[in-house]
Design a protein around this motif. Structure first.
Motif, PDB file in Angstrom:
ATOM      1  N   PHE A 136       3.525  10.177  14.681  1.00  0.00           N
ATOM      2  CA  PHE A 136       2.315   9.633  14.047  1.00  0.00           C
ATOM      3  C   PHE A 136       1.140   9.558  15.019  1.00  0.00           C
ATOM      4  O   PHE A 136      -0.006   9.609  14.596  1.00  0.00           O
ATOM      5  CB  PHE A 136       2.586   8.225  13.510  1.00  0.00           C
ATOM      6  N   ALA A 196      -0.769  -0.572  10.522  1.00  0.00           N
ATOM      7  CA  ALA A 196      -0.805  -0.919   9.089  1.00  0.00           C
ATOM      8  C   ALA A 196      -1.275  -2.354   8.863  1.00  0.00           C
ATOM      9  O   ALA A 196      -1.736  -2.688   7.767  1.00  0.00           O
ATOM     10  CB  ALA A 196       0.578  -0.716   8.477  1.00  0.00           C
ATOM     11  N   CYS A 226      -3.983   2.021   5.079  1.00  0.00           N
ATOM     12  CA  CYS A 226      -3.028   3.142   5.140  1.00  0.00           C
ATOM     13  C   CYS A 226      -2.365   3.282   6.510  1.00  0.00           C
ATOM     14  O   CYS A 226      -1.563   4.188   6.724  1.00  0.00           O
ATOM     15  CB  CYS A 226      -3.656   4.498   4.797  1.00  0.00           C
ATOM     16  N   GLY A 227      -2.677   2.435   7.453  1.00  0.00           N
ATOM     17  CA  GLY A 227      -2.152   2.591   8.805  1.00  0.00           C
ATOM     18  C   GLY A 227      -2.869   3.717   9.522  1.00  0.00           C
ATOM     19  O   GLY A 227      -3.564   3.504  10.504  1.00  0.00           O
ATOM     20  N   PRO A 254       0.325   9.958   7.532  1.00  0.00           N
ATOM     21  CA  PRO A 254       1.654  10.582   7.542  1.00  0.00           C
ATOM     22  C   PRO A 254       2.263  10.717   6.143  1.00  0.00           C
ATOM     23  O   PRO A 254       3.269  11.408   5.994  1.00  0.00           O
ATOM     24  CB  PRO A 254       2.498   9.604   8.373  1.00  0.00           C
ATOM     25  N   PHE A 270       2.699   2.487  14.344  1.00  0.00           N
ATOM     26  CA  PHE A 270       2.237   2.572  12.955  1.00  0.00           C
ATOM     27  C   PHE A 270       2.333   1.211  12.264  1.00  0.00           C
ATOM     28  O   PHE A 270       1.455   0.832  11.501  1.00  0.00           O
ATOM     29  CB  PHE A 270       3.046   3.614  12.165  1.00  0.00           C
ATOM     30  N   ILE A 322       5.047   4.761   2.232  1.00  0.00           N
ATOM     31  CA  ILE A 322       5.626   6.109   2.365  1.00  0.00           C
ATOM     32  C   ILE A 322       5.742   6.485   3.840  1.00  0.00           C
ATOM     33  O   ILE A 322       6.774   6.968   4.296  1.00  0.00           O
ATOM     34  CB  ILE A 322       4.789   7.135   1.575  1.00  0.00           C
ATOM     35  N   ALA A 323       4.678   6.239   4.578  1.00  0.00           N
ATOM     36  CA  ALA A 323       4.701   6.596   6.001  1.00  0.00           C
ATOM     37  C   ALA A 323       5.776   5.812   6.746  1.00  0.00           C
ATOM     38  O   ALA A 323       6.414   6.334   7.662  1.00  0.00           O
ATOM     39  CB  ALA A 323       3.336   6.337   6.620  1.00  0.00           C
ATOM     40  N   ASP A 382       0.866  -1.184   0.000  1.00  0.00           N
ATOM     41  CA  ASP A 382       0.000   0.000   0.000  1.00  0.00           C
ATOM     42  C   ASP A 382       0.902   1.233   0.000  1.00  0.00           C
ATOM     43  O   ASP A 382       1.805   1.355   0.836  1.00  0.00           O
ATOM     44  CB  ASP A 382      -0.895  -0.028   1.238  1.00  0.00           C
ATOM     45  N   SER A 383       0.668   2.133  -0.943  1.00  0.00           N
ATOM     46  CA  SER A 383       1.611   3.243  -1.107  1.00  0.00           C
ATOM     47  C   SER A 383       1.629   4.155   0.112  1.00  0.00           C
ATOM     48  O   SER A 383       2.694   4.601   0.550  1.00  0.00           O
ATOM     49  CB  SER A 383       1.301   4.027  -2.376  1.00  0.00           C
ATOM     50  N   PHE A 384       0.472   4.446   0.701  1.00  0.00           N
ATOM     51  CA  PHE A 384       0.437   5.337   1.873  1.00  0.00           C
ATOM     52  C   PHE A 384       1.247   4.734   3.017  1.00  0.00           C
ATOM     53  O   PHE A 384       2.005   5.423   3.697  1.00  0.00           O
ATOM     54  CB  PHE A 384      -1.010   5.567   2.334  1.00  0.00           C
ATOM     55  N   THR A 385       1.070   3.422   3.203  1.00  0.00           N
ATOM     56  CA  THR A 385       1.783   2.766   4.292  1.00  0.00           C
ATOM     57  C   THR A 385       3.286   2.743   4.013  1.00  0.00           C
ATOM     58  O   THR A 385       4.101   3.012   4.899  1.00  0.00           O
ATOM     59  CB  THR A 385       1.254   1.328   4.473  1.00  0.00           C
TER      60      THR A 385
END
Lengths: 254, 425
Positions: free
Chosen positions: B41, B17, B22-23, B30, B13, A225-226, A220-223
């Motif tokens: 976070f 996730a 998206c966590g 974030p 986080f 990146i975060a 997942d891109s958001f994860t």
């Protein structure tokens, strides 16, 4: 534009250019093409055109017509071309009948090799050299797919219309492959390697395995990146827009 | 200056996730923080203008929960009002009297108001406002500003975004900000079809400089809406109560038909409000619109206490003044390092950008380094001031900003420029 026509644009202008890196980087493909001197023209009725030229051990893939071609492969429709890329159909040679044995034997070996590197299994990805080439080719495909999708997929017109000017660079760290997309005056283009202009936005994937998982949609891109596995900097709207476009690629090239 | 680390945030986080898309999703993801590794976070607690993350790091908060915190975290007056209401009841089978009290207070407080209606989020109210506009006019189309944000419902998002189909946005017309002629053109292209015009009081998109209304802009938009029978909707979710306690339309001197409030209205308790003119009340009554928790009494008590307290202390003025001092100070610190820090929008919710780098990377680095030192700055979203920010916060923030500029290595660049200027002289 219909699904098949968009897919044909992707096959010719995002997938086929991978032959250049394949011939350059895969010893087996390099050996196979070492003595080839041929220009192959792809013509799709009511669809895109592209050509592949082999000369002095190098391969070059270009858009449009090549003059003169050694052989012309005609496809009756975009769907016909797409079936050929899926290994389910053959083209109709319009020119260069003497090259038929070459096409069915040697060129087919090369395209099989490309398919091998573009359609990985978990076992194959365990091999670092396979992982590296598969990741590179996937990165290339992603970058080259962006202009095609923006130009030909109707749903993405609002994204294309709102795209700011600038270069987006995609790179695999620490010293992996790099590709880029250029947005200028409402049009986009793509390339491999370092862009000539300073990037307005950068996406860097921390290593080959992360890049592979990220580009193939397993992360997942958001994860990612975060978590810091993928870093983004600069004009993020460019990256946001590109990410939305790239999410459409699997619909055509899964 | 000591810099923070975020081991517990990052560990939490990773757990998130596993079970949450998206966590952390939405505007608190974030991912748009650059780099996310410079930011906390998860928040553990808050007090006044500050919050502490799960690693124990303390931050002067310039995002204020992305707007809702306006009087300070854990404000005693607001929390006491909530506590008292909770003793009486919160979500009951019928609304509590506090709902009427709050509506009466809003009608008296907000310029031109004739009614109030409550929900939970800003997007609830912007959607409701467009439904009222369509019901009242019998028309389909809504004019909005390019880059304007009104929530996350499919009509508010752009075409091409996930989950949005063409039909969701086919009745949206987007025009540039501050462009009265574009509105006139839209009216001419769609005669008798435009139900509503929705915009924020001034243009505050992300990633680009914010823009105040040009002289006469709102008066001209009002005139065209009156002429064409178009409902004028103001999305005051972000600016509301940070420019003028009577609503941002009072600050800019015009009268909309409907105004959407959220964020600052309840100092962090979940409530939003649509306020409209008396003429629109019957039109609002025709549109059925509700939610399971929209009658919660405790957030209404919070809103009433928040608004009264903001009025008592002249909260908007306090935030505008603090913002101005902060921006003046930061601009001076940047200048000392040879950099141009551009500030746009209202000082109580400003947008900042270092102009020396069009990629924004330098600005992102600076915001990240400030955050690592305890001043929570985001790089691409407008910030929020609160009435709880103090002179001590201001001085500490300026010290942090200075140290952060040193950390990103601009001193030598500034010195080079100073040297060049001296040579030219």
């Amino acid at each position: 534009m219909c699904f098949e026509r968009v897919k044909a644009h992707l096959n010719l202008h995002a997938v086929l250019p991978n032959l250049e890196d394949l011939v350059r980087l895969d010893p087996e493909a390099r050996q196979l093409t070492r003595d080839w001197q041929i220009a192959i023209q792809f013509v799709v009725r009511q669809g895109p055109k592209a050509h592949v030229v082999f000369k002095q051990g190098a391969c070059t893939v270009g858009r449009g017509l090549h003059v003169p071609p050694s052989v012309v492969l005609f496809f009756a429709s975009p769907a016909h071309l797409n079936r050929m890329f899926d290994g389910k159909s053959n083209p109709v040679p319009l020119w260069g009948f003497t090259k038929l044995p070459f096409l069915s034997r040697d060129f087919a070996k090369l395209t099989d090799r490309l398919t091998y590197f573009l359609k990985p299994s978990e076992a194959l990805l365990e091999d670092p050299s396979y992982l590296a080439l598969n990741t590179r080719l996937t990165l290339n495909t992603a970058a080259y797919a962006v202009p095609e999708l923006l130009a030909h997929r109707r749903e993405l017109r609002p994204i294309a219309a709102g795209l700011p000017d600038g270069v987006v660079q995609l790179q695999v760290l620490p010293d992996g492959p790099s590709a880029y997309v250029v947005s200028a005056d409402g049009k986009t283009s793509a390339g491999r390697g370092e862009p000539a202009q300073r990037p307005m936005a950068r996406m860097a994937m921390k290593d080959m395995a992360t890049a592979n998982a990220f580009l193939s949609g397993k992360l997942d891109s958001f994860t990612a990146i975060a978590a810091g596995d993928v870093s983004i900097r600069g004009q993020l709207p460019l990256l946001d827009a590109m990410s939305l476009v790239l999410d459409h690629v699997p619909k055509y090239l899964s | 200056m000591k810099t923070y680390t975020f081991a517990k945030s990052q560990a939490l986080f990773r757990r998130a996730a596993q079970v949450i898309p998206c966590g952390i999703y939405g505007h608190m993801s974030p991912a748009p923080l650059v780099p996310p590794t410079a930011y906390p976070f998860f928040a553990a607690r808050g007090k006044g203008s500050r919050f502490w993350d799960v690693d124990g790091n303390e931050f002067i908060d310039y995002m204020c929960a992305y707007g809702p915190m306006v009087l300070g975290y854990n404000h005693p007056v607001v929390d006491e009002a909530v506590r008292k209401q909770l003793e009486q009841g919160n979500t009951l089978t019928a609304p509590a009297p506090i709902m009427v009290e709050l509506a009466e207070y809003l009608v008296e407080l907000i310029a031109g108001a004739g009614f109030a209606y409550f929900a939970k989020n800003g997007g609830d109210m912007t959607s409701y406002a467009t439904m009222i506009a369509r019901s009242a006019t019998g028309r389909k189309k809504i004019v909005a500003i390019k880059g304007g944000y009104h929530g996350v419902a499919s009509w508010m998002q752009g075409g091409g975004h996930h989950g949005v189909v063409d039909e969701d946005v086919e009745n949206m017309i987007r025009i540039p900000w501050n462009d009265v002629a574009a509105f006139e053109k839209a009216i001419a292209r769609h005669p008798g079809q435009i139900a509503g015009f929705i915009a924020t009081p001034y243009h505050h998109p992300t990633f680009v400089d914010n823009e105040l209304p040009a002289e006469g802009y709102w008066q001209n938009i009002r005139r065209l809406c009156d002429r064409e029978g178009i409902v004028l909707i103001i999305d005051d979710v972000r600016c509301g109560f940070r420019l003028d306690i009577r609503g941002s339309h009072a600050y800019f001197g015009f009268q909309p038909d409907l105004v959407c409030f959220c964020k600052a209205i309840g100092n962090g308790y979940p409530i939003s409000a649509l306020v409209g003119t008396k003429k629109m009340q019957n039109e609002a009554a025709k549109v059925f619109y509700t939610g399971s928790y929209w009658f919660q009494a405790a957030p209404m008590a919070a809103a009433l206490a928040t608004l009264k307290e903001l009025k008592r202390i002249d909260g908007p003025k306090r935030m505008l003044d603090y913002g101005k001092r902060l921006l003046d100070g930061l601009t001076e610190v940047a200048r000392h390092h040879g950099l141009d820090l551009k500030t746009t929008g209202a000082p109580s919710l400003p947008y900042l950008r270092l102009t020396d780098d069009e990629t924004l990377m330098q600005h992102q680095d600076w915001c990240a380094e400030c955050t690592r030192r305890g001043a929570y700055f985001t790089s691409h979203h407008n910030w929020f001031m609160s009435a709880a920010h103090t002179a001590e916060d201001l001085q500490r923030t300026l010290d942090i900003a200075d140290d952060a500029f040193k950390a990103i290595g601009t001193t030598s660049k500034g010195e080079r420029r100073a040297t060049n200027r001296a040579r030219k002289k």
